[in-house]
Structure formats: structure tokens, C-alpha cells
Design a protein around this motif. Sequence first.
Motif, PDB file in Angstrom:
ATOM      1  N   LEU A  41     -17.847 -29.381 -45.893  1.00  0.00           N
ATOM      2  CA  LEU A  41     -18.451 -30.098 -47.018  1.00  0.00           C
ATOM      3  C   LEU A  41     -17.474 -31.193 -47.413  1.00  0.00           C
ATOM      4  O   LEU A  41     -16.328 -30.907 -47.794  1.00  0.00           O
ATOM      5  CB  LEU A  41     -18.706 -29.142 -48.190  1.00  0.00           C
ATOM      6  CG  LEU A  41     -19.622 -27.950 -47.878  1.00  0.00           C
ATOM      7  CD1 LEU A  41     -19.826 -27.090 -49.112  1.00  0.00           C
ATOM      8  CD2 LEU A  41     -20.970 -28.424 -47.352  1.00  0.00           C
ATOM      9  N   THR A  84     -21.129 -30.991 -40.508  1.00  0.00           N
ATOM     10  CA  THR A  84     -20.721 -31.628 -41.750  1.00  0.00           C
ATOM     11  C   THR A  84     -21.898 -31.802 -42.687  1.00  0.00           C
ATOM     12  O   THR A  84     -22.990 -32.151 -42.256  1.00  0.00           O
ATOM     13  CB  THR A  84     -20.160 -33.031 -41.424  1.00  0.00           C
ATOM     14  OG1 THR A  84     -19.091 -32.871 -40.511  1.00  0.00           O
ATOM     15  CG2 THR A  84     -19.658 -33.725 -42.665  1.00  0.00           C
ATOM     16  N   ILE A 103     -27.330 -27.936 -50.533  1.00  0.00           N
ATOM     17  CA  ILE A 103     -26.375 -27.454 -49.525  1.00  0.00           C
ATOM     18  C   ILE A 103     -26.761 -26.042 -49.057  1.00  0.00           C
ATOM     19  O   ILE A 103     -26.739 -25.745 -47.856  1.00  0.00           O
ATOM     20  CB  ILE A 103     -24.935 -27.493 -50.081  1.00  0.00           C
ATOM     21  CG1 ILE A 103     -24.550 -28.940 -50.413  1.00  0.00           C
ATOM     22  CG2 ILE A 103     -23.946 -26.888 -49.085  1.00  0.00           C
ATOM     23  CD1 ILE A 103     -23.265 -29.083 -51.211  1.00  0.00           C
ATOM     24  N   VAL A 116     -16.305 -22.033 -44.806  1.00  0.00           N
ATOM     25  CA  VAL A 116     -16.552 -23.320 -45.460  1.00  0.00           C
ATOM     26  C   VAL A 116     -15.224 -24.062 -45.564  1.00  0.00           C
ATOM     27  O   VAL A 116     -14.196 -23.460 -45.895  1.00  0.00           O
ATOM     28  CB  VAL A 116     -17.155 -23.105 -46.866  1.00  0.00           C
ATOM     29  CG1 VAL A 116     -17.274 -24.426 -47.626  1.00  0.00           C
ATOM     30  CG2 VAL A 116     -18.508 -22.411 -46.771  1.00  0.00           C
ATOM     31  N   ALA A 149     -13.692 -27.401 -47.513  1.00  0.00           N
ATOM     32  CA  ALA A 149     -13.976 -28.407 -48.543  1.00  0.00           C
ATOM     33  C   ALA A 149     -13.002 -29.567 -48.405  1.00  0.00           C
ATOM     34  O   ALA A 149     -11.792 -29.371 -48.487  1.00  0.00           O
ATOM     35  CB  ALA A 149     -13.827 -27.782 -49.932  1.00  0.00           C
ATOM     36  N   VAL A 179     -15.828 -32.036 -54.994  1.00  0.00           N
ATOM     37  CA  VAL A 179     -16.243 -31.332 -53.775  1.00  0.00           C
ATOM     38  C   VAL A 179     -15.576 -29.955 -53.693  1.00  0.00           C
ATOM     39  O   VAL A 179     -16.209 -28.970 -53.293  1.00  0.00           O
ATOM     40  CB  VAL A 179     -15.945 -32.189 -52.524  1.00  0.00           C
ATOM     41  CG1 VAL A 179     -16.077 -31.363 -51.255  1.00  0.00           C
ATOM     42  CG2 VAL A 179     -16.900 -33.372 -52.488  1.00  0.00           C
ATOM     43  N   ALA A 208     -17.991 -26.924 -53.436  1.00  0.00           N
ATOM     44  CA  ALA A 208     -17.924 -26.183 -52.165  1.00  0.00           C
ATOM     45  C   ALA A 208     -17.460 -24.749 -52.408  1.00  0.00           C
ATOM     46  O   ALA A 208     -17.954 -23.804 -51.781  1.00  0.00           O
ATOM     47  CB  ALA A 208     -16.990 -26.886 -51.185  1.00  0.00           C
ATOM     48  N   ALA A 238     -19.625 -21.576 -51.486  1.00  0.00           N
ATOM     49  CA  ALA A 238     -19.051 -20.515 -50.643  1.00  0.00           C
ATOM     50  C   ALA A 238     -19.111 -19.165 -51.357  1.00  0.00           C
ATOM     51  O   ALA A 238     -19.425 -18.147 -50.747  1.00  0.00           O
ATOM     52  CB  ALA A 238     -17.605 -20.863 -50.278  1.00  0.00           C
ATOM     53  N   VAL A 264     -13.538 -19.660 -47.795  1.00  0.00           N
ATOM     54  CA  VAL A 264     -13.448 -21.109 -47.995  1.00  0.00           C
ATOM     55  C   VAL A 264     -12.000 -21.581 -47.860  1.00  0.00           C
ATOM     56  O   VAL A 264     -11.063 -20.860 -48.225  1.00  0.00           O
ATOM     57  CB  VAL A 264     -14.053 -21.524 -49.369  1.00  0.00           C
ATOM     58  CG1 VAL A 264     -13.303 -20.897 -50.540  1.00  0.00           C
ATOM     59  CG2 VAL A 264     -14.097 -23.044 -49.539  1.00  0.00           C
ATOM     60  N   GLN A 269      -9.541 -25.060 -48.627  1.00  0.00           N
ATOM     61  CA  GLN A 269      -9.545 -26.306 -49.401  1.00  0.00           C
ATOM     62  C   GLN A 269      -8.674 -27.368 -48.721  1.00  0.00           C
ATOM     63  O   GLN A 269      -7.549 -27.072 -48.304  1.00  0.00           O
ATOM     64  CB  GLN A 269      -9.015 -26.048 -50.825  1.00  0.00           C
ATOM     65  CG  GLN A 269      -9.912 -25.160 -51.693  1.00  0.00           C
ATOM     66  CD  GLN A 269     -11.144 -25.883 -52.248  1.00  0.00           C
ATOM     67  OE1 GLN A 269     -11.267 -27.110 -52.179  1.00  0.00           O
ATOM     68  NE2 GLN A 269     -12.078 -25.120 -52.811  1.00  0.00           N
ATOM     69  N   THR A 324     -14.196 -22.146 -59.454  1.00  0.00           N
ATOM     70  CA  THR A 324     -15.218 -22.984 -58.810  1.00  0.00           C
ATOM     71  C   THR A 324     -16.399 -23.106 -59.749  1.00  0.00           C
ATOM     72  O   THR A 324     -16.542 -22.292 -60.664  1.00  0.00           O
ATOM     73  CB  THR A 324     -15.718 -22.336 -57.501  1.00  0.00           C
ATOM     74  OG1 THR A 324     -16.585 -21.234 -57.840  1.00  0.00           O
ATOM     75  CG2 THR A 324     -14.575 -21.842 -56.631  1.00  0.00           C
TER      76      THR A 324
END
Length: 364
Positions: A45, A71, A89, A104, A106, A112, A116, A120, A129, A131, A148
Motif C-alpha cells: 500500500l 501494489t 482496499i 502488508v 505500508a 498511509v 495500511a 492490516a 504489516v 512499515q 492505526t
Amino acid sequence: MPRIRLHLPGGSGPDRSYDILVRPGVIGEIGPTLAGYGVRRTVVLVDAAVEATHGSAVLESLRGKNIDAFTIAVPSGEGSKTVDEAARIWESMAHRAVDRQTHVVAVGGGVVGDLAGFVAASFARGLPVWQVPTTLMAQVDSSIGGKTGVNLAAGKNLVGAFWQPLGVFTDIDTLVTLPDREFRSGLAEVVKYGMILDGELFSWLEGHAESILARNAGALTRVVERSAAIKAGVVEKDEREQNGLRAALNYGHTFAHAFETASGYGAMLHGEAVSIGMHCAARLAESLGRIGPDVVDRQRRLLEALRLPLAAPKSGSSPDSLIAIMLRDKKSVAGTLRFVLPSRIGRVDLVDGIDAAAVRHVLG
Ligand SMILES: NC(=O)c1ccc[n+]([C@@H]2O[C@H](COP(=O)([O-])OP(=O)(O)OC[C@H]3O[C@@H](n4cnc5c(N)ncnc54)[C@H](O)[C@@H]3O)[C@@H](O)[C@H]2O)c1
Ligand SMILES: [Zn+2]
């Protein structure tokens, strides 16, 4: 290589500790690192503004290790931190048959990262996830700590989850493309860390404002590393904002949120609002006799040296309407105002029951 470990041993649950890797070029290590975790498939993402640059560097690293990556570009800006965007998404992930083995990734700023992370946390009841923060704000703050979420019309970050990443890849080189105003906005959070927990960092910033503004790689690495370590240390001790430690991170933020709400999201950058908010908070602390004018002055001079604002535009809202917004803030306690206030540079306290008149005075 600088590596910050955020320890979350988890007691009876699983260990959720992770590394924050801070250095130029670290994006190239995403593929090898995820391959080491046995990852075969990812959803990337990415903020549309960095898709062609940092996003493609992430894809190249993943594909270099034969990790499948598709993507989803997210339109830039706070307007994307919505349930609608999350739903778009979710749908496209469902369409691609994303399952629990998919990780995932991000790539972008706090918008984002928060979106994201939330996607997730919620999709298939939780996907891992990673980052990859590309703004200074995200590198020193939002990518670390697992908060988040998305915004509602009724307020910012009202829907979300605590969902820690498996790791954070903080590539200082990504900051090269960041617009000046966004860059300076991130510096407000760095000054905040100095004020709340690290007088030495504060003094170092005072001596290096010019090389920081010039984005000297050495200076930036030091600033980001130290800030990330401070944030990680706070999160370790108070992951879910339960014992007051994490609340120190809200220094300047009660004021900041009121300015942001009053001016409409987006008019003022978050860090700009935080800068003004810290100046208000320091003056409030001074008016309550908690600090002397010297502390207010040092903070003011540092913010000025970093070209950060000290006052909201004159055309802004009245003190009374700002106070009304603060009273509605989810961090205020039944009718009284609560602030994080400095007692010296490098130390703050959480102070309850502050009189609206004292607050009106610093806003007027
Ligand atoms: N989760 C947390 O703990 C936490 C903490 C602080 C802030 N936040 C959230 O973070 C958000 C703000 O994050 P932000 O300041 O990073 O804003 P952002 O994500 O909107 O990014 C700022 C701008 O920079 C652009 N951009 C990003 N990386 C770039 C790059 N390398 N080069 C050029 N342009 C780039 C983006 O497209 C955007 O226009 C807010 O939603 C805030 O609520 C969350
Ligand atoms: Zn902030």
C-alpha cells in the motif's frame, strides 16, 4: 548498523518485539528480511506521490527475492484516511484472494501508515504489516508504536486498532524528495521529544539547526535514530496509553488538535499545529509557575531556528471556541482541562484540573 529494538515480550501471549532499522538505503533490505521470515506474498500500500520512486524501490527489493507483490496506490493526503478508502482496499484485497499468509507493506507518510495498519489489523482478522515511513513525521513518530486508524467526520482517528508492525524500515534517503514544509513539520515532533524526555537531544538540536534544515545525512540519521528510540522506549513502557507515560507524547497536542479542528484539517500541517501548541503549553506552564521564562525562551528560539510557527494565523478562531474544542477532546477528563506541561527541558508532567481562564490567557 543502527538498529532499535522495541521490546514487547507479551507475557503469556506471543512476543511482539520488533526492530526499527534506521539508515540510508535500508529499503534494499526489505526483500531479504521478509524472505528470512518466509514471506511469499505481499500487498504494497503506497502513497501515490511516492509510488514511482520509493514504492518501486520496495517492489524491486521484494521481487529480487521472488516475493510476489501487488501494489495498491493510495491518493495522497489526509482525505484518504477514511473508512471509504479502507473499504476500497479491503475489496481489492478480497478480489486478489489475499489470505493470512499475505503480508502488508505500508510505504508513505503517517496517512498511509495509519490506514495500511488499520487495513492490516482488520482484514481477515489481522495480517502482518511492515512499515516503510517516507516522511519525517512517520519516521520519528507514526510508524512506531502500532496506533492505526482512520478519521470520521466527527473527529480524527476515531476508529482504529492497536496493531504493531513486524518491523520498520526507516530509509533516511527517502526524505530527499520530501517538500520543505512537510520536513519542518516533522521537526516539531523531534523538538517535542527533547522537551519531554531528552534535554541532551534538545541541546544538540540547538547547535545543529542549520545542518538539520540542510538535510545533512549524518545530522538526519542522528535526529531520526534518537527520536525513534525515544518513541520506542515510551511505547514499550505504555503500549496502550494506560499508565500515563505514553500521554507525555501529547505534549503540545491538546492545543494542536484544537487548532487543527478549528482551521479545518489540512489548512495547518500537524507539526505546525504542534509547534504552536508547544509554545502555548510552555507559556501555560510559566503562567502556573511551573517553569521560568528561560525555558519558554529556549523552546521558542529552537522552534524559530527550525522555521516553525509560534502562533496561529490572526484570522483564526476565538480562544473560547478553541477551549470548547479542547473540552470535547477525547483526552480531556469530565469538564476540566488536562495538559502535559514541562517542569524543565527534558521533563514533563501530566497536569489535571486546569482552569479555562489560564488557558484563555495564553490563547489570547
Ligand atoms: N499512528 C501514530 O502514532 C501517529 C502519530 C503521529 C501522526 N499520525 C498520523 O500521521 C498523519 C500525518 O502523517 P504525515 O505528516 O507523514 O502526512 P502524510 O502521510 O499526508 O504525508 C505528507 C505529504 O508528503 C507526501 N510524501 C510522503 N512521503 C514523501 C516523500 N518521501 N517525498 C515526497 N512526498 C512525500 C505525501 O504524499 C503527503 O502529501 C496524520 O494522519 C496523523 O494522524 C499518526
Ligand atoms: Zn503529533
